[in-house]
Write a protein that holds these residues in place. Structure first.
Motif, PDB file in Angstrom:
ATOM      1  N   LEU A 160      -8.055   5.205   2.032  1.00 46.43           N
ATOM      2  CA  LEU A 160      -6.909   5.927   2.579  1.00 46.43           C
ATOM      3  C   LEU A 160      -7.242   6.528   3.935  1.00 46.43           C
ATOM      4  CD1 LEU A 160      -4.069   7.100   2.381  1.00 46.43           C
ATOM      5  CD2 LEU A 160      -5.039   9.032   1.086  1.00 46.43           C
ATOM      6  N   LEU A 161      -8.391   7.161   4.044  1.00 45.25           N
ATOM      7  CA  LEU A 161      -8.787   7.775   5.305  1.00 45.25           C
ATOM      8  C   LEU A 161      -8.946   6.720   6.397  1.00 45.25           C
ATOM      9  CD1 LEU A 161      -9.600  10.338   6.820  1.00 45.25           C
ATOM     10  CD2 LEU A 161     -11.951   9.979   6.027  1.00 45.25           C
ATOM     11  N   ARG A 162      -9.594   5.622   6.052  1.00 43.33           N
ATOM     12  CA  ARG A 162      -9.820   4.555   7.042  1.00 43.33           C
ATOM     13  C   ARG A 162      -8.493   3.927   7.500  1.00 43.33           C
ATOM     14  NH1 ARG A 162     -12.761   1.729   4.100  1.00 43.33           N
ATOM     15  NH2 ARG A 162     -11.275   0.141   3.436  1.00 43.33           N
ATOM     16  N   GLU A 163      -7.627   3.605   6.542  1.00 42.96           N
ATOM     17  CA  GLU A 163      -6.359   2.969   6.898  1.00 42.96           C
ATOM     18  C   GLU A 163      -5.408   3.946   7.589  1.00 42.96           C
ATOM     19  OE1 GLU A 163      -5.718  -0.076   6.872  1.00 42.96           O
ATOM     20  OE2 GLU A 163      -7.456  -0.788   5.753  1.00 42.96           O
ATOM     21  N   ALA A 204      -3.687  -2.564 -15.066  1.00 46.71           N
ATOM     22  CA  ALA A 204      -4.456  -2.614 -13.823  1.00 46.71           C
ATOM     23  C   ALA A 204      -4.515  -4.033 -13.268  1.00 46.71           C
ATOM     24  CB  ALA A 204      -5.866  -2.073 -14.059  1.00 46.71           C
ATOM     25  N   ARG A 205      -4.794  -5.008 -14.135  1.00 43.72           N
ATOM     26  CA  ARG A 205      -4.839  -6.416 -13.688  1.00 43.72           C
ATOM     27  C   ARG A 205      -3.500  -6.848 -13.109  1.00 43.72           C
ATOM     28  NH1 ARG A 205      -7.683  -7.285 -18.542  1.00 43.72           N
ATOM     29  NH2 ARG A 205      -5.752  -7.988 -19.528  1.00 43.72           N
ATOM     30  N   THR A 206      -2.445  -6.442 -13.773  1.00 46.67           N
ATOM     31  CA  THR A 206      -1.113  -6.840 -13.324  1.00 46.67           C
ATOM     32  C   THR A 206      -0.776  -6.231 -11.973  1.00 46.67           C
ATOM     33  OG1 THR A 206      -0.397  -7.016 -15.628  1.00 46.67           O
ATOM     34  CG2 THR A 206       1.336  -6.833 -13.952  1.00 46.67           C
ATOM     35  N   LEU A 207      -1.086  -4.976 -11.788  1.00 50.85           N
ATOM     36  CA  LEU A 207      -0.842  -4.337 -10.497  1.00 50.85           C
ATOM     37  C   LEU A 207      -1.656  -5.015  -9.403  1.00 50.85           C
ATOM     38  CD1 LEU A 207      -0.859  -0.539 -11.506  1.00 50.85           C
ATOM     39  CD2 LEU A 207       1.106  -2.081 -11.266  1.00 50.85           C
ATOM     40  N   GLN A 208      -2.919  -5.333  -9.710  1.00 49.33           N
ATOM     41  CA  GLN A 208      -3.792  -5.997  -8.748  1.00 49.33           C
ATOM     42  C   GLN A 208      -3.229  -7.370  -8.367  1.00 49.33           C
ATOM     43  OE1 GLN A 208      -7.491  -4.811  -7.871  1.00 49.33           O
ATOM     44  NE2 GLN A 208      -6.512  -5.905  -6.185  1.00 49.33           N
ATOM     45  N   GLN A 209      -2.775  -8.119  -9.351  1.00 46.91           N
ATOM     46  CA  GLN A 209      -2.277  -9.473  -9.104  1.00 46.91           C
ATOM     47  C   GLN A 209      -0.953  -9.469  -8.346  1.00 46.91           C
ATOM     48  OE1 GLN A 209      -2.140 -10.968 -13.099  1.00 46.91           O
ATOM     49  NE2 GLN A 209      -4.374 -11.206 -13.253  1.00 46.91           N
ATOM     50  N   THR A 210      -0.239  -8.370  -8.406  1.00 43.63           N
ATOM     51  CA  THR A 210       1.044  -8.296  -7.707  1.00 43.63           C
ATOM     52  C   THR A 210       0.856  -8.198  -6.197  1.00 43.63           C
ATOM     53  OG1 THR A 210       2.003  -7.177  -9.630  1.00 43.63           O
ATOM     54  CG2 THR A 210       3.239  -7.036  -7.582  1.00 43.63           C
ATOM     55  N   LEU A 211      -0.250  -7.612  -5.766  1.00 43.00           N
ATOM     56  CA  LEU A 211      -0.495  -7.446  -4.337  1.00 43.00           C
ATOM     57  C   LEU A 211      -0.790  -8.791  -3.696  1.00 43.00           C
ATOM     58  CD1 LEU A 211      -2.692  -4.204  -4.371  1.00 43.00           C
ATOM     59  CD2 LEU A 211      -0.235  -4.414  -3.902  1.00 43.00           C
ATOM     60  N   ARG A 212      -0.332  -8.968  -2.477  1.00 45.38           N
ATOM     61  CA  ARG A 212      -0.459 -10.259  -1.799  1.00 45.38           C
ATOM     62  C   ARG A 212      -1.385 -10.212  -0.585  1.00 45.38           C
ATOM     63  NH1 ARG A 212       0.843 -11.719  -5.889  1.00 45.38           N
ATOM     64  NH2 ARG A 212       2.767 -12.720  -6.591  1.00 45.38           N
ATOM     65  N   ARG A 213      -1.635  -9.037  -0.034  1.00 43.53           N
ATOM     66  CA  ARG A 213      -2.422  -8.944   1.196  1.00 43.53           C
ATOM     67  C   ARG A 213      -3.795  -8.350   0.909  1.00 43.53           C
ATOM     68  NH1 ARG A 213       1.300  -5.394   5.024  1.00 43.53           N
ATOM     69  NH2 ARG A 213       0.801  -3.980   3.296  1.00 43.53           N
ATOM     70  N   PRO A 214      -4.836  -8.866   1.573  1.00 47.36           N
ATOM     71  CA  PRO A 214      -6.191  -8.328   1.371  1.00 47.36           C
ATOM     72  C   PRO A 214      -6.300  -6.853   1.736  1.00 47.36           C
ATOM     73  CG  PRO A 214      -6.274 -10.436   2.517  1.00 47.36           C
ATOM     74  CD  PRO A 214      -4.839 -10.031   2.479  1.00 47.36           C
ATOM     75  N   SER A 215      -5.470  -6.393   2.655  1.00 51.10           N
ATOM     76  CA  SER A 215      -5.559  -4.996   3.096  1.00 51.10           C
ATOM     77  C   SER A 215      -4.964  -4.018   2.082  1.00 51.10           C
ATOM     78  CB  SER A 215      -4.850  -4.820   4.442  1.00 51.10           C
ATOM     79  OG  SER A 215      -3.485  -5.206   4.346  1.00 51.10           O
TER      80      SER A 215
END
Length: 314
Positions: A160-163, A204-215
């Motif tokens: 969060l701080l970095r982004e 947790a797996r489902t939330l992770q898999q929903t994201l599409r961008r590495p960032s």
């Protein structure tokens, strides 16, 4: 062995073969460098006085050809006995210095010593690589939640701080989601902690898999709560991600007979987004806005998303 004198080359070659070493012979510096590139030998015996390129220059060029972490022992063979020659030989990359004519006993001892040093150095390099790999793995594990194997709170805070600072520099928005598993206490109490843990892993797996961008990053924020960082995302984009996450968890169809919703595990999500201002304090207000929105989603009946406004202040 790089030696221009045939008599000396023949004698030393014979001595090397007696201790089980087969020499590769070059009669001048240019050929020696060429053979070094081709053969990558375990040891170099190098004459100093040669026509054209002398041994000092050959040693210097060989050291330049070695990659990071590589080292080939170089022993100079010469009739020169002056201290200045010895000093120069070591300074250009040599490791030892033998005076011609070479004693068979001394040569064998020097070669064995270099073999031991090379072996110890190789063992040290292997150990160093293993330690580096272990440290990298420890660093990776220290950033993961022990139960769900997604990012933990520490990794969330650092990201969060970095982004936030990157978004501040680029003048781009940042989105934030806070997600809560609906009626999870009742699920845990009703089915037991082991089943509850499996439920959190699945969410947790489902939330992770929903994201599409590495960032993008999803992290376990605490208990049954998850947080999502969405760089370069405005509130419209944040709500789209939130809805896809909500629907994905509902579609897992994990039975939850203790839920007052629709009999399956669901999540509520609060979303917020802002273009960061100066300083880092605004990131706290972004989290609070998402948390307030999560509260609104729960109050409105759960299994839904809500948007919050960020009060940035000065």
């Amino acid at each position: 062995m790089i030696e221009d004198t045939l008599t000396s080359a023949t004698l030393v070659s014979h001595q090397l073969r007696k201790i089980g070493i087969e020499p590769i012979l070059a009669r001048d510096g240019e050929k020696g460098i060429e053979l070094f590139k081709q053969e990558r030998p375990d040891l170099i015996l190098l004459d100093i006085i040669m026509p054209g390129m002398d041994g000092f220059e050959v040693a210097r060029r060989i050291r330049q050809l070695e990659q990071a972490g590589e080292w080939t022992p170089i022993i100079f063979l010469t009739a020169r006995t002056g201290d200045a020659d010895l000093e120069k030989g070591i300074s250009v990359g040599g490791d030892d210095y033998l005076i011609k004519p070479v004693s068979e006993t001394v040569l064998a001892a020097k070669v064995r010593a270099m073999q031991r040093i090379a072996q110890m150095r190789y063992s040290l390099l292997v150990l160093t690589r293993k330690l580096d790999e272990a440290n990298q793995e420890l660093t990776r594990l220290s950033s993961l939640d022990g139960l769900t194997a997604i990012s933990n709170r520490r990794q969330f805070d650092e990201t969060l701080l970095r982004e936030w600072r990157r978004a501040n520099r680029q003048g781009k928005p940042m989105g934030m989601l806070l997600c809560d598993v609906d009626f999870f206490k009742q699920f845990n109490d009703g089915y037991g902690h082991q089943v509850g843990d499996e439920c959190l892993k699945a969410v947790a797996r489902t939330l992770q898999q929903t994201l599409r961008r590495p960032s993008d990053l999803v992290a376990r924020y605490g208990g049954e709560e998850f947080a999502v960082i969405l760089p370069d995302t405005d509130i419209t984009g944040a709500l789209l991600v939130a809805e896809s996450m909500r629907a994905a968890v509902e579609n897992l169809r994990i039975t939850h007979r203790f839920s007052r919703a629709n009999g399956v595990v669901t999540i509520s999500i609060g979303a917020a987004a802002v273009i960061p201002g100066r300083g880092d304090a605004g990131s706290v207000r972004l989290i609070k806005a998402a948390d307030d929105a999560l509260y609104q989603a729960k109050q409105a009946g759960r299994n839904r998303i809500a948007a919050g406004a960020v009060a940035m202040g000065g």
